[in-house]
Design an enzyme around this catalytic site. Sequence first.
Site, PDB file in Angstrom:
ATOM      1  N   ASN A 208       0.848  -1.192   0.000  1.00  0.00           N
ATOM      2  CA  ASN A 208       0.000   0.000   0.000  1.00  0.00           C
ATOM      3  C   ASN A 208       0.882   1.241   0.000  1.00  0.00           C
ATOM      4  O   ASN A 208       2.115   1.138  -0.051  1.00  0.00           O
ATOM      5  CB  ASN A 208      -0.958  -0.017   1.197  1.00  0.00           C
ATOM      6  CG  ASN A 208      -0.221  -0.189   2.512  1.00  0.00           C
ATOM      7  OD1 ASN A 208       0.587   0.648   2.906  1.00  0.00           O
ATOM      8  ND2 ASN A 208      -0.484  -1.304   3.204  1.00  0.00           N
ATOM      9  N   LYS A 336     -14.441   0.367  14.786  1.00  0.00           N
ATOM     10  CA  LYS A 336     -13.166  -0.356  14.872  1.00  0.00           C
ATOM     11  C   LYS A 336     -12.680  -0.451  16.318  1.00  0.00           C
ATOM     12  O   LYS A 336     -12.223  -1.524  16.741  1.00  0.00           O
ATOM     13  CB  LYS A 336     -12.104   0.319  14.007  1.00  0.00           C
ATOM     14  CG  LYS A 336     -10.776  -0.438  13.996  1.00  0.00           C
ATOM     15  CD  LYS A 336      -9.823   0.061  12.930  1.00  0.00           C
ATOM     16  CE  LYS A 336      -8.549  -0.761  12.906  1.00  0.00           C
ATOM     17  NZ  LYS A 336      -7.615  -0.350  11.825  1.00  0.00           N
TER      18      LYS A 336
END
Length: 394
Positions: A208, A336
């Site tokens: 990434n 999260k």
Amino acid sequence: MLSGKNILIGITGGIAAYKICELIRMYKRQNANVRVVCTPNALNFVTKLTLQNLSQNEVGIEEFELEKFKPEHISYADEADIMIIAPATANTISKLANGICDNLLTSIACAFQKPIIIAPAMNCGMWNNKFIQENIEKLKTANYTILDPEDGYLACGYNGTGRLCSLDKIFNKSIELLNREKKLTNKKIIITAGGTIEKIDTVRYISNFSSGKMGIAIADSAYNQGAQPVLITSVKVQKPYKVIQIESATDMQKAVFDELEDSDCVIMAAAVADYRAKNIANYKMKKTSPDGEISIELTQNPDILKEICTKKTNPNQIIVGFCAESEDLIKNAKEKIAKKGCDYLIANDISRKDIGFSSDFNEVTILKKNGEMKALSRATKAEIADKILEEIYG
């Protein structure tokens, strides 16, 4: 207040150099040991004899003193607890920002691993010059503390921004930084940084855009505050603290758990790939498909953050996660932190080009396990790192 502290003051060639005589006296009154380094041009504004009498130490000017065992720039850098460059001219600022070491002062600053305060002073036109401002920003991102000049009447006859800030401001900031160093003494803090590299074959991989800058800034800040950071990263860096180089998520998982037991805090700033190739080819895969397509079977990577949260080695261990989102930042961050069970979650908006991946700046929201939130406005990643640790440790 400063008994036993070693203060290194660098003076460059500006008219405000004469003011630093009083700054030296301020430190001496607090029982600090003060050493002074001057650029050759600084002696056009203040004499070496004056500085020696006030500091009660030899004043450094020349790049090397051959009769000394150590190179001078290393010796000065090793001994001092903090370095203050005041006044800092446009010339010296530009040298520091671009790694130029052509005199003793700039060589020391380049080698210095502890806090450095820069207090610029110059003509207002020079201060507003776009190249000087770019160099100031570079120094901020490199974790220098910049005390901006003040407005007023300048020695050159102009009214504008360029006056050396008050000596009290320099003195108080140095006290703050020196005290801050003690806050995390003996704290072992694990920090992960960078994007993991998941191999497909011998030449290709999945990754990434994470640069690792945020995690590295946190590790730097922890080190500057006296902690014992362990940086686990896919980014190749050289630091004065422990760095463990990894590639994949499974590498990172092992490195984190190897260090976990005696750690006080874990900050998972790395961008860990969610998936990896189920089978890694031990050769370079060829373009053999007639339709030009290829299929790679992926399998899920370990959820390191969640594992850590369920396997705390002691109840006082602090676990901090990071959340990179391109939309619904706070909503996703709340979900999260509840799912992972960490004590803090740092939420980043990666949709913006002026912060986040590869940028030297960031803007984050800190979520706590108890539901409290704190937004940190856009600042350098070094400044954000300081504020994150301040929020964790108070």
